[in-house]
Design a protein around this motif. Sequence first.
Motif, PDB file in Angstrom:
ATOM      1  N   GLU A   1      11.019   9.500  20.392  1.00 57.75           N
ATOM      2  CA  GLU A   1      11.542  10.072  19.163  1.00 57.75           C
ATOM      3  C   GLU A   1      11.278   9.172  17.963  1.00 57.75           C
ATOM      4  O   GLU A   1      11.298   9.634  16.824  1.00 57.75           O
ATOM      5  N   THR A   2      11.037   7.888  18.197  1.00 50.71           N
ATOM      6  CA  THR A   2      10.807   6.968  17.090  1.00 50.71           C
ATOM      7  C   THR A   2       9.331   6.640  16.910  1.00 50.71           C
ATOM      8  O   THR A   2       8.992   5.720  16.173  1.00 50.71           O
ATOM      9  N   LEU A   3       8.431   7.355  17.566  1.00 52.81           N
ATOM     10  CA  LEU A   3       7.005   7.105  17.392  1.00 52.81           C
ATOM     11  C   LEU A   3       6.603   7.472  15.973  1.00 52.81           C
ATOM     12  O   LEU A   3       6.758   8.617  15.540  1.00 52.81           O
ATOM     13  N   VAL A   4       6.067   6.490  15.245  1.00 57.66           N
ATOM     14  CA  VAL A   4       5.717   6.720  13.846  1.00 57.66           C
ATOM     15  C   VAL A   4       4.298   6.246  13.570  1.00 57.66           C
ATOM     16  O   VAL A   4       3.731   5.418  14.294  1.00 57.66           O
ATOM     17  N   ALA A   5       3.734   6.801  12.513  1.00 56.30           N
ATOM     18  CA  ALA A   5       2.419   6.382  12.028  1.00 56.30           C
ATOM     19  C   ALA A   5       2.470   6.361  10.510  1.00 56.30           C
ATOM     20  O   ALA A   5       3.065   7.238   9.882  1.00 56.30           O
ATOM     21  N   PHE A   6       1.844   5.341   9.925  1.00 54.16           N
ATOM     22  CA  PHE A   6       1.822   5.199   8.465  1.00 54.16           C
ATOM     23  C   PHE A   6       0.477   5.691   7.954  1.00 54.16           C
ATOM     24  O   PHE A   6      -0.583   5.178   8.334  1.00 54.16           O
ATOM     25  N   GLU A   7       0.510   6.707   7.107  1.00 52.36           N
ATOM     26  CA  GLU A   7      -0.713   7.241   6.501  1.00 52.36           C
ATOM     27  C   GLU A   7      -0.905   6.615   5.125  1.00 52.36           C
ATOM     28  O   GLU A   7      -0.080   6.782   4.228  1.00 52.36           O
TER      29      GLU A   7
ATOM     30  N   GLY B   1      -3.842  -4.612  18.241  1.00 50.01           N
ATOM     31  CA  GLY B   1      -3.878  -5.298  19.527  1.00 50.01           C
ATOM     32  C   GLY B   1      -2.531  -5.877  19.908  1.00 50.01           C
ATOM     33  O   GLY B   1      -1.493  -5.533  19.323  1.00 50.01           O
ATOM     34  N   LEU B   2      -2.545  -6.782  20.898  1.00 42.56           N
ATOM     35  CA  LEU B   2      -1.308  -7.392  21.369  1.00 42.56           C
ATOM     36  C   LEU B   2      -0.625  -8.142  20.229  1.00 42.56           C
ATOM     37  O   LEU B   2      -1.222  -9.011  19.594  1.00 42.56           O
ATOM     38  N   GLY B   3       0.626  -7.804  19.960  1.00 39.09           N
ATOM     39  CA  GLY B   3       1.395  -8.467  18.912  1.00 39.09           C
ATOM     40  C   GLY B   3       1.251  -7.860  17.541  1.00 39.09           C
ATOM     41  O   GLY B   3       1.985  -8.224  16.621  1.00 39.09           O
ATOM     42  N   ASP B   4       0.309  -6.919  17.363  1.00 42.28           N
ATOM     43  CA  ASP B   4       0.104  -6.330  16.039  1.00 42.28           C
ATOM     44  C   ASP B   4       1.156  -5.269  15.741  1.00 42.28           C
ATOM     45  O   ASP B   4       1.688  -4.618  16.641  1.00 42.28           O
ATOM     46  N   SER B   5       1.408  -5.106  14.441  1.00 43.83           N
ATOM     47  CA  SER B   5       2.268  -4.032  13.962  1.00 43.83           C
ATOM     48  C   SER B   5       1.726  -3.596  12.613  1.00 43.83           C
ATOM     49  O   SER B   5       0.593  -3.935  12.246  1.00 43.83           O
ATOM     50  N   LEU B   6       2.505  -2.866  11.845  1.00 43.20           N
ATOM     51  CA  LEU B   6       2.026  -2.305  10.595  1.00 43.20           C
ATOM     52  C   LEU B   6       1.626  -3.404   9.616  1.00 43.20           C
ATOM     53  O   LEU B   6       2.406  -4.297   9.308  1.00 43.20           O
ATOM     54  N   GLY B   7       0.383  -3.344   9.143  1.00 45.44           N
ATOM     55  CA  GLY B   7      -0.102  -4.273   8.138  1.00 45.44           C
ATOM     56  C   GLY B   7      -0.537  -5.628   8.655  1.00 45.44           C
ATOM     57  O   GLY B   7      -0.896  -6.500   7.861  1.00 45.44           O
ATOM     58  N   SER B   8      -0.541  -5.835   9.976  1.00 48.19           N
ATOM     59  CA  SER B   8      -0.848  -7.175  10.502  1.00 48.19           C
ATOM     60  C   SER B   8      -2.344  -7.430  10.657  1.00 48.19           C
ATOM     61  O   SER B   8      -2.752  -8.575  10.826  1.00 48.19           O
ATOM     62  N   VAL B   9      -3.174  -6.392  10.632  1.00 45.90           N
ATOM     63  CA  VAL B   9      -4.628  -6.567  10.728  1.00 45.90           C
ATOM     64  C   VAL B   9      -5.199  -6.444   9.320  1.00 45.90           C
ATOM     65  O   VAL B   9      -5.290  -5.350   8.753  1.00 45.90           O
TER      66      VAL B   9
ATOM     67  N   GLN C   1       0.833  -1.184   0.000  1.00 47.08           N
ATOM     68  CA  GLN C   1       0.000   0.000   0.000  1.00 47.08           C
ATOM     69  C   GLN C   1       0.880   1.250   0.000  1.00 47.08           C
ATOM     70  O   GLN C   1       1.787   1.370   0.812  1.00 47.08           O
ATOM     71  N   PRO C   2       0.611   2.201  -0.887  1.00 48.11           N
ATOM     72  CA  PRO C   2       1.387   3.444  -0.865  1.00 48.11           C
ATOM     73  C   PRO C   2       0.996   4.307   0.324  1.00 48.11           C
ATOM     74  O   PRO C   2      -0.128   4.244   0.816  1.00 48.11           O
ATOM     75  N   GLY C   3       1.942   5.102   0.803  1.00 45.31           N
ATOM     76  CA  GLY C   3       1.628   5.970   1.916  1.00 45.31           C
ATOM     77  C   GLY C   3       2.802   6.792   2.382  1.00 45.31           C
ATOM     78  O   GLY C   3       3.863   6.806   1.750  1.00 45.31           O
ATOM     79  N   VAL C   4       2.591   7.480   3.482  1.00 49.68           N
ATOM     80  CA  VAL C   4       3.587   8.371   4.062  1.00 49.68           C
ATOM     81  C   VAL C   4       3.869   7.923   5.486  1.00 49.68           C
ATOM     82  O   VAL C   4       2.944   7.682   6.269  1.00 49.68           O
ATOM     83  N   LEU C   5       5.146   7.795   5.827  1.00 49.41           N
ATOM     84  CA  LEU C   5       5.551   7.450   7.189  1.00 49.41           C
ATOM     85  C   LEU C   5       5.814   8.744   7.942  1.00 49.41           C
ATOM     86  O   LEU C   5       6.697   9.519   7.580  1.00 49.41           O
ATOM     87  N   HIS C   6       5.027   8.980   8.982  1.00 51.67           N
ATOM     88  CA  HIS C   6       5.121  10.209   9.760  1.00 51.67           C
ATOM     89  C   HIS C   6       5.889   9.956  11.060  1.00 51.67           C
ATOM     90  O   HIS C   6       5.599   8.990  11.780  1.00 51.67           O
ATOM     91  N   TYR C   7       6.826  10.823  11.360  1.00 55.88           N
ATOM     92  CA  TYR C   7       7.482  10.823  12.665  1.00 55.88           C
ATOM     93  C   TYR C   7       6.726  11.821  13.533  1.00 55.88           C
ATOM     94  O   TYR C   7       6.770  13.028  13.289  1.00 55.88           O
ATOM     95  N   CYS C   8       6.021  11.290  14.516  1.00 56.07           N
ATOM     96  CA  CYS C   8       5.038  12.101  15.245  1.00 56.07           C
ATOM     97  C   CYS C   8       5.687  12.943  16.341  1.00 56.07           C
ATOM     98  O   CYS C   8       5.495  12.695  17.548  1.00 56.07           O
ATOM     99  N   VAL C   9       6.461  13.921  15.933  1.00 50.42           N
ATOM    100  CA  VAL C   9       7.023  14.880  16.875  1.00 50.42           C
ATOM    101  C   VAL C   9       6.615  16.270  16.410  1.00 50.42           C
ATOM    102  O   VAL C   9       6.300  16.484  15.242  1.00 50.42           O
ATOM    103  N   ARG C  10       6.592  17.197  17.355  1.00 52.55           N
ATOM    104  CA  ARG C  10       6.208  18.553  17.015  1.00 52.55           C
ATOM    105  C   ARG C  10       7.291  19.216  16.168  1.00 52.55           C
ATOM    106  O   ARG C  10       8.469  18.942  16.353  1.00 52.55           O
ATOM    107  N   PRO C  11       6.919  20.105  15.263  1.00 53.46           N
ATOM    108  CA  PRO C  11       7.915  20.799  14.447  1.00 53.46           C
ATOM    109  C   PRO C  11       8.769  21.718  15.308  1.00 53.46           C
ATOM    110  O   PRO C  11       8.320  22.188  16.349  1.00 53.46           O
ATOM    111  N   PRO C  12      10.014  21.982  14.905  1.00 52.62           N
ATOM    112  CA  PRO C  12      10.886  22.845  15.691  1.00 52.62           C
ATOM    113  C   PRO C  12      10.312  24.226  15.934  1.00 52.62           C
ATOM    114  O   PRO C  12      10.627  24.870  16.923  1.00 52.62           O
TER     115      PRO C  12
END
Length: 367
Positions: free
Chosen positions: A37-43, A60-68, A13-24
């Motif tokens: 600092e490594t908290l990410v979300a895939f849009e 849920g427990l054990g899930d990660s990107l694309g596992s559901v 799936q195409p998308g954008v990986l976001h690093y969820c930190v506030r801009p400087p």
Amino acid sequence: MELKLLTSLARGQPGVLHYCVRPPSSNQPSPLTTQTETLVAFEYTRSHVPKPHTLVFVGGLGDSLGSVDYLNDVVRALDPSQWSVFSLILSCAGGGWGMGRLGKDIDELSQCVSYIREYKTPQFGAGKVVIMGHSTGSQDVMHYINCPNPRPAHPVFDRNWKPITRVPVDGAIMQAPVSDREGILWVVKCGTARDSPSKMREIYNKAVADARRATYDDHDSVDTVVPLSVTSRIGYPPSAPVSSRRFLSLVSPDSPENPSEDDLFSSDLSDEQFRGTFGMIRARGLLKQKMLVLYSGRDQSVPPWVNKEALLKRWQTAADEGGRQIWDTRSMVIPNASHALSDSDQAEPRRILVRQVTAYLNDIQRG
């Protein structure tokens, strides 16, 4: 605020990986930035339709990107809409769930929601944000909208923690909100191919006693870990370490009288206890509109003694008691649905799930 364009991360799936930190440039630095600092979300970005509104998904427990698997169905259904889907990768995702806790999960979920609002508002104005949890992700969703804001500090792990005020969300969806405790007790009651019910009860009782006796080590500053030889026989993956603290929270040995943090959905909890969880959503003011609950009718982790329809009715009564309606009328037990709707016979349950979710989001969008 960092983002990277990806084209083949989540099962193609195409998308954008976001690093969820506030801009400087932000004049409100997040207290979480140094911790996550490594908290990410895939849009997911399948189309070029402007996407002012956001569905944030937590596994849920054990899930990660694309596992559901069914999330791909939701993404496809929302492709022509004004909703984008963010899959949040919590720090406890994958094999780290046994060392995680709901408090840290909602801190990270709060950081993601704040990031999305800052990221999208300059482009589209104030869009809608809905949080959706699968399985234990439902516990994160419930904890986000019903616990005190800021949340209470953990006596061991939050000694230097700065309280974080969660921002309200427009909607909340819980899919497969099951009781870990009842699932484990079912295994103990029935036994396994290796262990008889009496042997399972012996293993379980010893594990609980050992976890109670030595929950922390090194002057109560670090978690102890339940032996893998024990947790694997109870039903957890043999490769996933589980802390004594998280184990006690999941099995909640003092329930139903005194449920743990993770024990939110058990069928033997009292109506008064549900009023203290579902019934607190309105008072917290963190849910602007309604909550959708989708329970799986053939959930493998739910014991046969649980009356699913009756349980949802009790939750609805607690949520709606004494004021504005919280419970969305599309909430239901999806017939024949398995826990994650991932079996080969799940085409119709997945169609129903997508129908309910998209109709609910349309209502949220209309406000």
